[in-house]
Design an enzyme around this catalytic site. Structure first.
Site, mmCIF file in Angstrom:
data_model
loop_
_atom_site.group_PDB
_atom_site.id
_atom_site.type_symbol
_atom_site.label_atom_id
_atom_site.label_comp_id
_atom_site.label_asym_id
_atom_site.label_seq_id
_atom_site.Cartn_x
_atom_site.Cartn_y
_atom_site.Cartn_z
ATOM 1 N N LYS A 80 0.870 -1.177 0.000
ATOM 2 C CA LYS A 80 0.000 0.000 0.000
ATOM 3 C C LYS A 80 0.912 1.233 0.000
ATOM 4 C CE LYS A 80 -3.800 1.890 2.849
ATOM 5 N NZ LYS A 80 -4.549 1.714 4.120
ATOM 6 N N SER A 155 -9.486 1.515 2.928
ATOM 7 C CA SER A 155 -8.619 2.242 2.039
ATOM 8 C C SER A 155 -7.572 1.394 1.334
ATOM 9 C CB SER A 155 -7.936 3.378 2.805
ATOM 10 O OG SER A 155 -7.095 2.874 3.825
ATOM 11 N N SER A 179 -9.439 -0.723 7.247
ATOM 12 C CA SER A 179 -8.889 -0.636 5.893
ATOM 13 C C SER A 179 -8.134 -1.848 5.393
ATOM 14 C CB SER A 179 -7.985 0.582 5.771
ATOM 15 O OG SER A 179 -8.785 1.726 5.611
#
Ligand code: GLN
Length: 485
Positions: A80, A155, A179
């Protein structure tokens, strides 16, 4: 022979060790898929094929000399884009960090690098982790490989989409309020939010520091466990990282004799019936393997949403003060004073959702409102955590849905932030309490959309969470159902 990218991380690791597959082959397999399909999925913000192939070749050379570094040596992973990396840009998904190069690797990234992992690139996210769909990315939304017109969640949606699309074998995400778990649930993948402090936050771009938890994502619980083992543990560079030694994992211990609590608040009203039915089937599968099911209550669950959004925004307003056009990233042109420079830069480069949260958080912390909002939310957080302490007096683990609904259409909730926030209702409580929790595949709706089941454990009991996750995926190997791209 099936494509190398269909292997799970654990299976690839064994193939690499036996020399039946090379890291270069596995890495090339991922890069070819990314080149062919990421135009549709949009999981990656940055990919560096030359660098990935060079570290794969180095891994193959180590193996040829009998110097393999361990089970992750040569395994292609994604990150990420909230983790600092020296060899890729680090943008947090926001224009305000465009062009930023971190001078160091996040501790958890450094640990994977030292274990020989191959990094393919950085994956899409809602800016700074603020969102549940990747639609708040400053770059573009990612698409769910199981239904391209839908969100992969957020996310950490880029990482989840990449895993589902077989672009990588594992990834690191972060979970502040869900997330890691929520995108895993929406993409038929597995994600573990460890106990707060179990994985170092050093080098992870801060959102809400008292909640931020880096953690592993992959297609199976066993794979997640391997990444967890390589990254967890005390770090002198993070004063909140847990000092305790890591208890050994017990992946094959099964669930016989475990008491699994089903919180009343996680079933029924507000949960889509198909989601509820699939998660109940998971509970029954665990019962068939010898677990006992116990009805429990977490009575303050409904306060988690306002509590979380208040505290997270308050912490964010302080953490994101550093993006001022001086220290990081781009600077707005034409400023006439320092204050003007801050204002112009922040209003030009932060996304709308970030601005909304910074306004909320600044307001909640302002003199005169602090007690009414921030202090009250801190008290509510304690009460929510106490619900779990009481439940864990009766049971060993909790089971419920990860998300109240499967993946929704991109655009569907964008204009209504509250409806988007409601998708986090079942992940926020464990975040506020700092507890380990995982999302595991629970099957598919009639429309073919993945559903995830959430396992929540007492603090420090990642091993128990993973053990039950392995039991579930053994009973229901949903992870084998790949999307058609
Ligand atoms: N969706 C939640 C939020 O927008 C959680 C995000 C996260 O865990 N980073 O704050």
């Amino acid at each position: 022979m099936a494509a190398v990218t269909e292997l799970t991380l654990s299976a690839l690791s064994l193939e690499l060790e036996a020399g039946r597959v090379s890291s270069v082959e596995a890495t090339r397999g991922c890069l070819d898929r990314i080149a062919a399909l990421d135009g549709q999925v949009k999981a990656f913000l940055a990919v560096d094929p030359a660098q990935a192939l060079a570290s794969a070749a180095a891994s193959d050379a180590r193996r040829a000399q009998g110097k393999r570094l361990g089970p992750l040596d040569g395994v292609p992973l994604g990150l990420k884009d909230l983790f600092c990396t020296t060899d890729f840009p680090t943008t947090a998904g926001s224009k305000i960090l465009e062009g930023y190069r971190a001078p160091f690797d996040a501790t958890v990234v450094a640990r994977l690098r030292a274990a020989g992992a191959v990094f393919l690139g950085k994956q899409n996210l809602d800016q700074f982790g603020m969102g549940s769909s990747t639609e708040h990315s400053g770059a573009f939304p990612s698409h769910n490989p199981y239904a391209l017109d839908r969100t992969p969640g957020g996310s950490s949606g880029g990482s989840a989409a990449a895993l589902a699309a077989r672009f990588c074998f594992g990834a690191l995400g972060t979970d502040t309020g869900g997330s890691i778990r929520q995108p895993a649930a929406l993409t038929n993948t597995v994600g573990l939010k460890p106990t707060y402090g179990r994985l170092s936050r050093s080098g992870v771009v801060a959102y809400a520091s008292s909640l931020d938890c880096p953690g592993p994502m992959a297609r199976t619980a066993r794979d997640v466990a391997m990444l967890y083992q390589a990254t967890a543990g005390a770090d002198p560079d993070d004063s909140t990282s847990l000092r305790q030694a890591l208890p050994p994992l017990t992946l094959d211990a099964g669930v016989k004799g475990l008491r699994i609590g089903l919180p009343a608040e996680y079933f029924g009203g507000g949960i889509e019936p198909e989601v509820e039915a699939l998660v109940r089937a998971c509970a029954q599968a665990l019962e068939r393997q010898g677990a006992s099911l116990v009805p429990v209550s977490l009575p303050h669950t409904r306060f988690a949403l306002p509590t979380y959004y208040l505290l997270a925004c308050a912490e964010a307003s302080s953490n994101l003060a550093r993006y001022d056009g001086v220290r990081y990233g781009p600077r707005a042109a034409g400023a006439t004073s320092l204050k003007d420079l801050y204002e112009k830069t922040r209003s030009a480069f932060f996304g709308d959702e970030v601005k909304r949260r910074l306004l909320l958080g600044t307001f909640a912390l302002s003199a005169g409102y602090y007690d009414a909002y921030y202090r009250k939310a801190q008290r509510a957080r304690t009460v929510i955590a106490r619900d779990f302490t009481q439940a864990f007096g009766q049971v060993d683990l909790l089971l419920g849905p990860t998300s109240p609904a499967p993946a929704w259409r991109l655009g569907e909730k964008l204009e209504d932030p509250l409806r988007m926030y409601q998708m986090d209702a079942l992940t926020l409580p464990a975040s506020l309490a700092g507890l380990p929790a995982a999302s595991v595949p629970a099957g598919f709706t009639a429309q073919g959309l993945p559903v995830g089941a959430q396992l929540i454990g007492p603090a420090f009991e990642e091993a128990r969470v993973l053990q039950a996750a392995v039991a579930l995926e053994t009973a229901h190997p949903w992870h084998q159902k790949a999307p058609v791209l």
